[in-house]
Design a protein around this motif. Structure first.
Motif, mmCIF file in Angstrom:
data_model
loop_
_atom_site.group_PDB
_atom_site.id
_atom_site.type_symbol
_atom_site.label_atom_id
_atom_site.label_comp_id
_atom_site.label_asym_id
_atom_site.label_seq_id
_atom_site.Cartn_x
_atom_site.Cartn_y
_atom_site.Cartn_z
ATOM 1 N N GLN A 171 73.284 3.189 -36.668
ATOM 2 C CA GLN A 171 74.273 3.111 -35.594
ATOM 3 C C GLN A 171 74.078 1.849 -34.760
ATOM 4 N N TYR A 172 72.826 1.495 -34.504
ATOM 5 C CA TYR A 172 72.565 0.295 -33.705
ATOM 6 C C TYR A 172 72.987 -0.967 -34.453
ATOM 7 N N ILE A 173 72.756 -0.993 -35.761
ATOM 8 C CA ILE A 173 73.211 -2.130 -36.567
ATOM 9 C C ILE A 173 74.725 -2.288 -36.433
ATOM 10 N N ALA A 174 75.434 -1.142 -36.370
ATOM 11 C CA ALA A 174 76.893 -1.164 -36.309
ATOM 12 C C ALA A 174 77.428 -1.581 -34.950
ATOM 13 N N ASP A 175 76.812 -1.077 -33.859
ATOM 14 C CA ASP A 175 77.433 -1.315 -32.536
ATOM 15 C C ASP A 175 76.566 -2.097 -31.549
ATOM 16 N N ARG A 176 75.272 -2.278 -31.841
ATOM 17 C CA ARG A 176 74.333 -3.024 -30.977
ATOM 18 C C ARG A 176 74.333 -2.499 -29.536
ATOM 19 N N ASN A 177 74.524 -1.185 -29.372
ATOM 20 C CA ASN A 177 74.516 -0.575 -28.043
ATOM 21 C C ASN A 177 73.091 -0.137 -27.712
ATOM 22 N N SER A 178 72.338 -1.030 -27.085
ATOM 23 C CA SER A 178 70.929 -0.778 -26.809
ATOM 24 C C SER A 178 70.733 0.356 -25.818
ATOM 25 N N HIS A 179 71.569 0.404 -24.783
ATOM 26 C CA HIS A 179 71.423 1.436 -23.751
ATOM 27 C C HIS A 179 71.561 2.831 -24.361
ATOM 28 N N ARG A 180 72.605 3.031 -25.162
ATOM 29 C CA ARG A 180 72.812 4.341 -25.781
ATOM 30 C C ARG A 180 71.691 4.649 -26.771
ATOM 31 N N ALA A 181 71.294 3.656 -27.544
ATOM 32 C CA ALA A 181 70.239 3.874 -28.535
ATOM 33 C C ALA A 181 68.951 4.353 -27.879
ATOM 34 N N ARG A 182 68.606 3.763 -26.743
ATOM 35 C CA ARG A 182 67.360 4.153 -26.080
ATOM 36 C C ARG A 182 67.471 5.544 -25.444
ATOM 37 N N ARG A 183 68.664 5.928 -25.010
ATOM 38 C CA ARG A 183 68.860 7.290 -24.505
ATOM 39 C C ARG A 183 68.723 8.297 -25.658
ATOM 40 N N VAL A 184 69.291 7.967 -26.796
ATOM 41 C CA VAL A 184 69.171 8.847 -27.965
ATOM 42 C C VAL A 184 67.706 8.923 -28.408
ATOM 43 N N LEU A 185 66.995 7.811 -28.337
ATOM 44 C CA LEU A 185 65.587 7.797 -28.691
ATOM 45 C C LEU A 185 64.814 8.792 -27.825
ATOM 46 N N HIS A 186 65.154 8.840 -26.544
ATOM 47 C CA HIS A 186 64.525 9.808 -25.634
ATOM 48 C C HIS A 186 64.811 11.234 -26.108
ATOM 49 N N HIS A 187 66.034 11.510 -26.531
ATOM 50 C CA HIS A 187 66.384 12.845 -27.013
ATOM 51 C C HIS A 187 65.642 13.192 -28.304
ATOM 52 N N VAL A 188 65.415 12.199 -29.151
ATOM 53 C CA VAL A 188 64.655 12.426 -30.382
ATOM 54 C C VAL A 188 63.229 12.890 -30.043
ATOM 55 N N VAL A 189 62.615 12.220 -29.055
ATOM 56 C CA VAL A 189 61.271 12.607 -28.627
ATOM 57 C C VAL A 189 61.282 14.029 -28.094
ATOM 58 N N GLU A 190 62.263 14.344 -27.238
ATOM 59 C CA GLU A 190 62.324 15.692 -26.646
ATOM 60 C C GLU A 190 62.506 16.738 -27.741
ATOM 61 N N ALA A 191 63.366 16.473 -28.695
ATOM 62 C CA ALA A 191 63.597 17.439 -29.783
ATOM 63 C C ALA A 191 62.334 17.611 -30.629
ATOM 64 N N ALA A 192 61.647 16.521 -30.909
ATOM 65 C CA ALA A 192 60.424 16.596 -31.719
ATOM 66 C C ALA A 192 59.350 17.389 -31.009
ATOM 67 N N VAL A 193 59.193 17.177 -29.713
ATOM 68 C CA VAL A 193 58.202 17.905 -28.945
ATOM 69 C C VAL A 193 58.546 19.396 -28.925
ATOM 70 N N ALA A 194 59.833 19.716 -28.765
ATOM 71 C CA ALA A 194 60.265 21.113 -28.772
ATOM 72 C C ALA A 194 59.991 21.752 -30.136
ATOM 73 N N MET A 195 60.254 21.024 -31.212
ATOM 74 C CA MET A 195 59.982 21.551 -32.551
ATOM 75 C C MET A 195 58.493 21.841 -32.733
ATOM 76 N N ALA A 196 57.658 21.005 -32.145
ATOM 77 C CA ALA A 196 56.209 21.196 -32.269
ATOM 78 C C ALA A 196 55.718 22.312 -31.369
ATOM 79 N N GLY A 197 56.562 22.721 -30.410
ATOM 80 C CA GLY A 197 56.175 23.796 -29.506
ATOM 81 C C GLY A 197 55.224 23.354 -28.415
ATOM 82 N N GLU A 198 55.205 22.036 -28.152
ATOM 83 C CA GLU A 198 54.311 21.529 -27.103
ATOM 84 C C GLU A 198 55.096 21.362 -25.814
ATOM 85 N N ALA A 199 54.578 21.898 -24.747
ATOM 86 C CA ALA A 199 55.253 21.783 -23.433
ATOM 87 C C ALA A 199 55.140 20.382 -22.889
#
Length: 199
Positions: A171-199
């Motif tokens: 998606q970043y290659i397509a639109d070069r939207n750094s702000h959105r990409a970094r917000r999505v990156l934050h959500h990826v971390v939150e989802a991964a932590v939730a999957m691991a069950g770590e608070a």
């Protein structure tokens, strides 16, 4: 026959040149002649060290793995838990992505080449196995080994993170939207932590 120090240096020059040429001109625009010229070596040296273009592409993939490991090992804070490890590691990786767009596109081109070339199927398998291995190591090292090192979910969590990053990079290659990409990156971390069950 063991490779001499001079031979190893020359081999490394060729791999670095291949990455530059592939990144600048794409897979279809690259040739062993261009790579040899960039490396300032005789074209026969590619055959000597790598057995041909596919062998060189395997070596390029290995170098990509080394670079990824170097980025993560240098920047990832492993002693503060999974969340901090993922935040620090993935943010450092994303800085690398934004500064090396052509390099990122080259990696996808190699993946497509492997899919479409029967004799190169192992290239893609090795590529993604290497990516997963790097992420799995980061997950395991950020947990206490006695409790989590062999947790069965580690492989699936690594695959989830890799799939998320793959999509985000495209998606970043397509639109070069750094702000959105970094917000999505934050959500990826939150989802991964939730999957691991770590608070």
């Amino acid at each position: 026959m063991p490779v001499t120090a001079r031979g190893q240096e020359q081999r490394s020059q060729i791999i670095a040149a291949a990455i530059d040429v592939l990144s600048e001109e794409g897979l279809s625009g690259s040739s062993t002649r261009k790579i040899a010229n960039k490396a300032k070596v005789n074209q026969a040296m590619i055959m000597y060290y790598f057995g041909g273009k596919d062998g060189l592409l395997f070596a390029v993939q290995e170098e990509i793995m080394h670079r990824l490991r170097d980025i993560l090992s240098e920047k990832t804070r492993l002693d503060e838990g999974l969340r901090v490890a993922l935040e620090s590691g993935l943010e450092a990786f994303w800085d690398h992505v934004e500064s090396t767009i052509n390099y990122q596109m080259m990696q996808y081109e190699l993946a497509i080449y492997a899919i479409r070339t029967p004799c190169a199927n192992q290239l893609m398998e090795r590529q993604y196995a290497g990516y997963r291995n790097v992420v799995e190591q980061m997950i395991r090292q950020s947990y206490k080994p006695s409790e989590h090192e062999n947790a069965p979910w580690v492989e699936e969590l690594a695959a989830f993170i890799l799939a998320s990053m793959d999509g985000l990079i495209l998606q970043y290659i397509a639109d070069r939207n750094s702000h959105r990409a970094r917000r999505v990156l934050h959500h990826v971390v939150e989802a991964a932590v939730a999957m691991a069950g770590e608070a």
